[in-house]
Enzyme design. Sequence first.
Site, PDB file in Angstrom:
ATOM      1  N   TRP A  99       0.834  -1.212   0.000  1.00  0.00           N
ATOM      2  CA  TRP A  99       0.000   0.000   0.000  1.00  0.00           C
ATOM      3  C   TRP A  99       0.860   1.251   0.000  1.00  0.00           C
ATOM      4  O   TRP A  99       0.518   2.249  -0.633  1.00  0.00           O
ATOM      5  CB  TRP A  99      -0.992  -0.031   1.164  1.00  0.00           C
ATOM      6  CG  TRP A  99      -1.884  -1.241   1.076  1.00  0.00           C
ATOM      7  CD1 TRP A  99      -1.919  -2.289   1.930  1.00  0.00           C
ATOM      8  CD2 TRP A  99      -2.816  -1.541   0.025  1.00  0.00           C
ATOM      9  NE1 TRP A  99      -2.822  -3.224   1.490  1.00  0.00           N
ATOM     10  CE2 TRP A  99      -3.384  -2.792   0.327  1.00  0.00           C
ATOM     11  CE3 TRP A  99      -3.221  -0.887  -1.141  1.00  0.00           C
ATOM     12  CZ2 TRP A  99      -4.346  -3.401  -0.484  1.00  0.00           C
ATOM     13  CZ3 TRP A  99      -4.173  -1.480  -1.951  1.00  0.00           C
ATOM     14  CH2 TRP A  99      -4.725  -2.723  -1.623  1.00  0.00           C
ATOM     15  N   ASP A 166      -1.692   6.620   6.325  1.00  0.00           N
ATOM     16  CA  ASP A 166      -2.726   5.683   5.901  1.00  0.00           C
ATOM     17  C   ASP A 166      -2.973   4.757   7.090  1.00  0.00           C
ATOM     18  O   ASP A 166      -2.144   3.910   7.409  1.00  0.00           O
ATOM     19  CB  ASP A 166      -2.214   4.895   4.688  1.00  0.00           C
ATOM     20  CG  ASP A 166      -3.160   3.771   4.275  1.00  0.00           C
ATOM     21  OD1 ASP A 166      -4.213   3.590   4.920  1.00  0.00           O
ATOM     22  OD2 ASP A 166      -2.835   3.075   3.289  1.00  0.00           O
ATOM     23  N   LYS A 190     -12.208  -2.175   7.620  1.00  0.00           N
ATOM     24  CA  LYS A 190     -11.580  -3.015   8.648  1.00  0.00           C
ATOM     25  C   LYS A 190     -12.216  -2.705  10.011  1.00  0.00           C
ATOM     26  O   LYS A 190     -12.993  -3.491  10.503  1.00  0.00           O
ATOM     27  CB  LYS A 190     -10.067  -2.769   8.717  1.00  0.00           C
ATOM     28  CG  LYS A 190      -9.265  -3.535   7.694  1.00  0.00           C
ATOM     29  CD  LYS A 190      -9.184  -2.893   6.387  1.00  0.00           C
ATOM     30  CE  LYS A 190      -7.997  -3.400   5.616  1.00  0.00           C
ATOM     31  NZ  LYS A 190      -8.214  -3.453   4.189  1.00  0.00           N
TER      32      LYS A 190
HETATM   33  N1  PLP Z   1      -4.131   0.885   2.697  1.00  0.00           N
HETATM   34  C1  PLP Z   1      -4.153  -0.204   3.486  1.00  0.00           C
HETATM   35  C2  PLP Z   1      -3.272  -0.244   4.691  1.00  0.00           C
HETATM   36  C3  PLP Z   1      -4.990  -1.283   3.170  1.00  0.00           C
HETATM   37  O1  PLP Z   1      -5.008  -2.369   3.947  1.00  0.00           O
HETATM   38  C4  PLP Z   1      -5.808  -1.204   2.020  1.00  0.00           C
HETATM   39  C5  PLP Z   1      -6.727  -2.305   1.641  1.00  0.00           C
HETATM   40  O2  PLP Z   1      -6.712  -3.383   2.140  1.00  0.00           O
HETATM   41  C6  PLP Z   1      -5.739  -0.050   1.224  1.00  0.00           C
HETATM   42  C7  PLP Z   1      -4.909   0.976   1.601  1.00  0.00           C
HETATM   43  C8  PLP Z   1      -6.584   0.087  -0.007  1.00  0.00           C
HETATM   44  O3  PLP Z   1      -7.842   0.407   0.384  1.00  0.00           O
HETATM   45  P1  PLP Z   1      -9.064   0.563  -0.656  1.00  0.00           P
HETATM   46  O4  PLP Z   1      -9.332  -0.799  -1.171  1.00  0.00           O
HETATM   47  O5  PLP Z   1     -10.146   1.126   0.202  1.00  0.00           O
HETATM   48  O6  PLP Z   1      -8.632   1.507  -1.726  1.00  0.00           O
END
Ligand code: PLP
Length: 355
Positions: A99, A166, A190
Amino acid sequence: MKKHNFYAGPSILSEYTIKNTADAVLNFADTGLSLLEISHRSKEFTAVIEEAKTLVKELLEVPAGYDVLFLGGGASMQFCMVPYNLLNRKAAYLETGTWAVNAIKEAKLFGEVDVVASSKEANFSYIPKGYTIPDDVDYFHFTSNNTIYGTEMRFDPDVNVPLVADMSSDIFSRPIDVSKYNVIYAGAQKNLAPAGVTIVIVKEDALGHVDRAIPTMLDYRTHIKKGSMFNTPPCLPIYSALQTLKYYKEMGGIKEMEKRDLEKAAILYDAIDSSKIFVGTAAHEDRSIMNVCFVMKEEYKDLESEFIEFASSQGMVGIKGHRSVGGFRASIYNAMPKSSVEALVATMKEFEKKH
Ligand code: PLP
């Protein structure tokens, strides 16, 4: 048979959240209408979004000068919204997983990106330390919990520039010093609500300092001005988010959630550390209390699929590890009862006895 939900996301939500959401789908706020068919501008729904905002501020002790937004587009949209709004010339990023890599890729479209440290060479199994952040960056971005690799930064780093984080997979699992941040963002799926809404906590003073024009929908100021109602917001996930926030408050707040989370994680990590056949994949000091990643020791590797089968026969759901780590991942978010963690440990012990 009782199912134990270890999915990484979308993932387990409190019974309180699910029941109240289901009730509102049938009859929302005694309107005689479904939550699915009510105007977002109705007084009943406006009250929901306002209360959700107030509760986020209360639970996370958000100081004055910050706003709380409920946006669409997922955390992935924030990978671009953050630099669009905040990166004028240069930003620092910590590369701790997939991520973070995605966030870095987007930021590079807007300016210079200084990746101050990375744990890529070790398949992101630890959080880098001892890095320096240049004084001339607009912000320092990090991923507080690396959902795929099971590592976590359970602190608000002390650095000389504003933070951006994030917190998609560990928000509401510890108190945060929000005053250190320009932006905190988290996909809801989550620790908060079903997928579809992203919570963004933004410092109003941090906006308006970039030279570029920002498309209306991607400009945080649009959503601040309109109270997250510039366009139609994701009503159902926001309603569910409110239920979860009420549940957290009822349970005793974020410190209480943290206490429970630490206890659950300790039960599982103790079982892994004392096991003959399982071994954890993340560096001990960086272990996540949300996503517990483990594999079988080299000499037992060929038992991995047998364990998945055995565990699912015992009601364990979603424990297969992400393909980039392999093995197993037990996601034990806030809504996960301690009894489910104990059931997983019992399953591991029983499997171990047989081999
Ligand atoms: N950041 C983290 C730490 C994640 O765990 C996730 C998805 O699992 C994301 C970003 C991406 O999120 P989204 O699917 O809402 O774009």
